[in-house]
Design a protein around this motif. Structure first.
Motif, PDB file in Angstrom:
ATOM      1  N   GLU A   1     -42.675  70.009  15.502  1.00 17.54           N
ATOM      2  CA  GLU A   1     -41.447  71.236  16.503  1.00 17.54           C
ATOM      3  C   GLU A   1     -40.562  70.498  16.730  1.00 17.54           C
ATOM      4  O   GLU A   1     -39.264  70.916  16.209  1.00 17.54           O
ATOM      5  N   GLU A   2     -40.149  69.058  17.019  1.00 19.71           N
ATOM      6  CA  GLU A   2     -39.161  68.963  17.831  1.00 19.71           C
ATOM      7  C   GLU A   2     -38.548  68.448  15.790  1.00 19.71           C
ATOM      8  O   GLU A   2     -37.234  68.393  16.425  1.00 19.71           O
ATOM      9  N   GLU A   3     -39.099  67.826  14.832  1.00 26.57           N
ATOM     10  CA  GLU A   3     -38.597  67.619  13.549  1.00 26.57           C
ATOM     11  C   GLU A   3     -38.000  68.584  13.094  1.00 26.57           C
ATOM     12  O   GLU A   3     -36.936  68.653  12.560  1.00 26.57           O
ATOM     13  N   GLU A   4     -38.156  69.811  13.300  1.00 29.15           N
ATOM     14  CA  GLU A   4     -37.543  70.977  12.792  1.00 29.15           C
ATOM     15  C   GLU A   4     -36.419  71.566  13.434  1.00 29.15           C
ATOM     16  O   GLU A   4     -35.629  71.772  12.402  1.00 29.15           O
ATOM     17  N   LYS A   5     -36.107  70.325  14.388  1.00 31.11           N
ATOM     18  CA  LYS A   5     -34.949  70.532  14.871  1.00 31.11           C
ATOM     19  C   LYS A   5     -33.260  69.400  14.299  1.00 31.11           C
ATOM     20  O   LYS A   5     -32.076  69.888  14.311  1.00 31.11           O
ATOM     21  N   LEU A   6     -34.446  68.967  13.524  1.00 31.97           N
ATOM     22  CA  LEU A   6     -33.732  67.618  12.860  1.00 31.97           C
ATOM     23  C   LEU A   6     -33.899  67.226  11.131  1.00 31.97           C
ATOM     24  O   LEU A   6     -32.748  68.002  10.715  1.00 31.97           O
TER      25      LEU A   6
ATOM     26  N   ASN B   1     -36.688  71.195   7.290  1.00 24.60           N
ATOM     27  CA  ASN B   1     -36.025  72.071   7.557  1.00 24.60           C
ATOM     28  C   ASN B   1     -36.255  73.488   6.239  1.00 24.60           C
ATOM     29  O   ASN B   1     -35.980  73.917   5.665  1.00 24.60           O
TER      30      ASN B   1
ATOM     31  N   TRP C   1     -29.740  64.824   8.670  1.00 21.11           N
ATOM     32  CA  TRP C   1     -30.986  63.857   8.909  1.00 21.11           C
ATOM     33  C   TRP C   1     -31.687  63.926   8.116  1.00 21.11           C
ATOM     34  O   TRP C   1     -32.801  63.100   7.592  1.00 21.11           O
TER      35      TRP C   1
END
Length: 219
Positions: free
Chosen positions: A23-28, A31, A133
């Motif tokens: 879920e954190e990687e969805e911001k980075l 996608n 990213w």
């Protein structure tokens, strides 16, 4: 909390951590849209066969996008153990697309390969080079997953489930980065010569060592 985990079962806290990480990687870096990826029991039986082959899942991307985002898809093939080592080779057919209803794509190999290649272009950052990213994806996201026969046996044979969902999480482990010089503070950009040949504990532990004991040695 002590739990009797089945073979290859992830402890609930660890599974929760993996989900929070992605879920954190969805911001980075992550996608993608991820529709349900489902492996049906009938497909599992076809792929494993009488020789108890294993199942490998390859990731792909659909040619169309939704809301400007690429859509993840997955394909399952049968793999067999080559010799007595740990090398597994794929059978080219059959290949199944893992949707809610699994589809046999053995006659659509070209489409499968294009979608897999599209995912790899995303993974390498070539598909969206303007994403700052994107260059980190190849260190996080694999091309495929070789599933354990034990987890599928537990779900389909022992629990007699008709389907299993394949979802994704990200594990995080602190690594030892070894440098040839000493600095008080390092910038993330200053990484010209750094080594990592370390084996973290766990799993690489000496269970007999006093330094690895869970007991309080000061008492």
């Amino acid at each position: 909390m002590n739990m009797n985990l089945k073979r290859d079962q992830i402890p609930p806290e660890q599974a929760e951590n993996w989900v929070l990480n992605i879920e954190e990687e969805e911001k980075l870096t992550f996608n993608l849209l991820t529709p349900p990826i489902v492996l049906q029991k009938e497909t599992y039986k076809i792929l494993t066969g009488e020789n108890e082959n294993r199942v490998r899942i390859y990731l792909g991307l659909e040619p169309e996008t939704k809301g400007g985002r690429f859509i993840l898809c997955a394909y399952a093939v049968s793999t067999f153990l080559l010799g007595s080592g740990e090398v597994f080779r794929d059978y080219e057919n059959p290949v199944f697309k893992l949707e809610r209803e699994n589809q046999n794509y053995s006659s659509k190999t070209e489409e499968v390969l294009k979608n897999i290649q599209r995912y790899r272009e995303w993974r390498s950052g070539k598909l969206d080079p303007n994403n700052e990213w994107a260059r980190f994806r190849k260190f996080i996201y694999p091309n495929a997953f070789l599933l354990s026969k034990y987890e599928l046996h537990e779900i389909f044979d022992m629990q007699n489930k008709k389907e299993a969902q394949i979802s994704f999480g990200i594990s995080k482990t602190m690594n030892a980065m070894v440098y040839a010089d000493v600095q008080e503070k390092r910038s993330s950009k200053d990484q010209m010569m750094v080594f990592d040949f370390s084996g973290p504990c766990p799993p690489n532990c000496d269970e007999s060592s006093i330094y690895n004991s869970e007991k309080d040695a000061t008492k």
